[in-house]
Design a protein around this motif. Structure first.
Motif, short mmCIF file in Angstrom:
data_model
loop_
_atom_site.label_atom_id
_atom_site.label_comp_id
_atom_site.label_asym_id
_atom_site.label_seq_id
_atom_site.Cartn_x
_atom_site.Cartn_y
_atom_site.Cartn_z
N PHE A 1 0.80 -1.43 -0.01
CA PHE A 1 -0.03 0.00 -0.05
C PHE A 1 0.74 1.34 0.03
CE2 PHE A 1 -2.31 3.30 2.43
CZ PHE A 1 -3.48 3.53 1.53
N ALA A 2 1.98 1.15 0.65
CA ALA A 2 2.85 2.59 0.86
C ALA A 2 3.42 2.59 -0.49
CB ALA A 2 3.76 2.33 1.91
N ALA A 3 4.02 1.52 -1.07
CA ALA A 3 4.71 1.79 -2.55
C ALA A 3 3.79 2.48 -3.57
CB ALA A 3 5.20 0.39 -2.92
N ASP A 4 2.52 1.71 -3.40
CA ASP A 4 1.47 2.23 -4.28
C ASP A 4 1.21 3.85 -4.01
OD1 ASP A 4 -0.83 1.49 -6.09
OD2 ASP A 4 -1.92 2.92 -4.86
N GLY A 5 1.14 4.24 -2.85
CA GLY A 5 1.00 5.76 -2.57
C GLY A 5 2.15 6.51 -3.06
N VAL A 6 3.50 6.01 -3.12
CA VAL A 6 4.48 6.71 -3.64
C VAL A 6 4.31 6.63 -5.02
CG1 VAL A 6 7.02 6.72 -4.25
CG2 VAL A 6 6.18 5.93 -1.79
N ASP A 7 3.82 5.74 -5.66
CA ASP A 7 3.71 5.85 -7.09
C ASP A 7 2.48 6.80 -7.56
OD1 ASP A 7 4.23 3.93 -9.43
OD2 ASP A 7 2.12 4.28 -9.80
N GLU A 8 1.40 6.66 -6.62
CA GLU A 8 0.41 7.82 -7.07
C GLU A 8 0.85 9.22 -6.84
OE1 GLU A 8 -4.29 8.72 -5.66
OE2 GLU A 8 -2.35 8.93 -4.39
N LEU A 9 1.61 9.58 -5.93
CA LEU A 9 2.13 10.69 -6.04
C LEU A 9 3.06 11.32 -6.88
CD1 LEU A 9 2.06 13.23 -4.04
CD2 LEU A 9 3.98 12.29 -2.70
N LEU A 10 3.87 10.40 -7.30
CA LEU A 10 4.97 10.82 -8.23
C LEU A 10 4.57 10.55 -9.91
CD1 LEU A 10 8.29 8.84 -6.68
CD2 LEU A 10 7.37 11.27 -6.50
N ARG A 11 3.74 9.42 -10.05
CA ARG A 11 3.21 9.35 -11.33
C ARG A 11 2.01 9.77 -11.47
NH1 ARG A 11 4.62 4.10 -14.45
NH2 ARG A 11 3.36 2.93 -12.72
#
Length: 247
Positions: free
Chosen positions: A148-158
């Motif tokens: 979930f945390a990695a997905d949140g990083v992805d949503e923010l950056l990409r």
């Protein structure tokens, strides 16, 4: 992560937010959101929940801003928050997979977008509510799954910072790398320039600066709830993120 998983996270995080807010009290300061009290946090998040619900429930294809929250406090405000959160969870759970409605980031479907976005919206603000009751974000980060945390990083950056409104820009081309150290293939290369950042999920090529750490800590630090973890290379790019990345 699948849409049903995001809805489950949204359900859990919203309940935890309300519980933390009840313990802290509506007048408690929110250390992770300077200038806010718990009441402000409940009003903001509750209004966003109702805003998201309106698009999915009504199939609205046009943007409209969130409605102003009611002038409530104390237990009535908590009840209002819980009611809106529950309605959002129920609406997303019951929605057809092919529902059509307005959304603002690329996604496999509008339903997938709103489930993901509201799960992350609520998780970050749950951290804020927990900070108001005295729990540190580092402690809370341990509650978040790596995926979930990695997905949140992805949503923010990409997602968020691919938009024209991103202020994370440099006069000359520079490269910022973001690396989660506790999961495979969770590495992002952020190309900075006078234009909006362009991010790829790759570790290829050289970087001027790298920010690395456990996925949950990266997630909260990139949302400016924690200091950035390990920074190597040109620290001015990490400082640029802190100064200009607010959404």
């Amino acid at each position: 992560m699948e849409t049903a998983e995001f809805i489950s996270v949204l359900d859990r995080e919203g309940r935890a937010l309300a519980a933390a807010a009840a313990v802290a009290g509506p007048d408690a300061k929110v250390p992770t959101c300077p200038g806010w009290q718990v009441g402000d946090l409940l009003r903001h998040t509750g209004a966003v929940h109702r805003w998201a619900t309106s698009f999915v429930a009504e199939g609205d294809l046009s943007f409209h801003p969130p409605a102003e929250p009611p002038d409530l406090d104390g237990d009535p405000l908590l009840d209002w928050f819980r009611e809106g959160h529950g309605r959002l969870v129920d609406t997303l759970s019951a929605a057809s997979a092919d529902v059509r409605c307005w959304h603002f980031l690329p996604a496999p479907s509008p339903l997938a977008f709103w489930a993901r976005r509201q799960a992350h919206e609520t998780a970050v603000h749950r951290v804020d509510a927990e900070s108001a009751r005295g729990r540190g974000p580092d402690e809370i980060a341990r509650d978040l799954s790596v995926d979930f945390a990695a997905d949140g990083v992805d949503e923010l950056l990409r997602g968020f910072h691919a938009r024209d409104r991103s202020r994370v820009r440099t006069e000359e081309p520079r490269v910022l790398r973001v690396r989660a150290t506790d999961t495979a293939d969770a590495v992002w290369t952020v190309r900075l320039s006078p234009e909006p950042p362009v991010t790829e999920r790759t570790a290829e090529g050289d970087a001027d600066c790298e920010v690395s750490g456990p996925a949950a800590r990266l997630y909260l630090s990139l949302w400016n709830r924690l200091p950035l973890p390990t920074v190597t290379g040109d620290a001015s790019l990490a400082a640029l993120w802190r100064e200009t990345s607010s959404v």
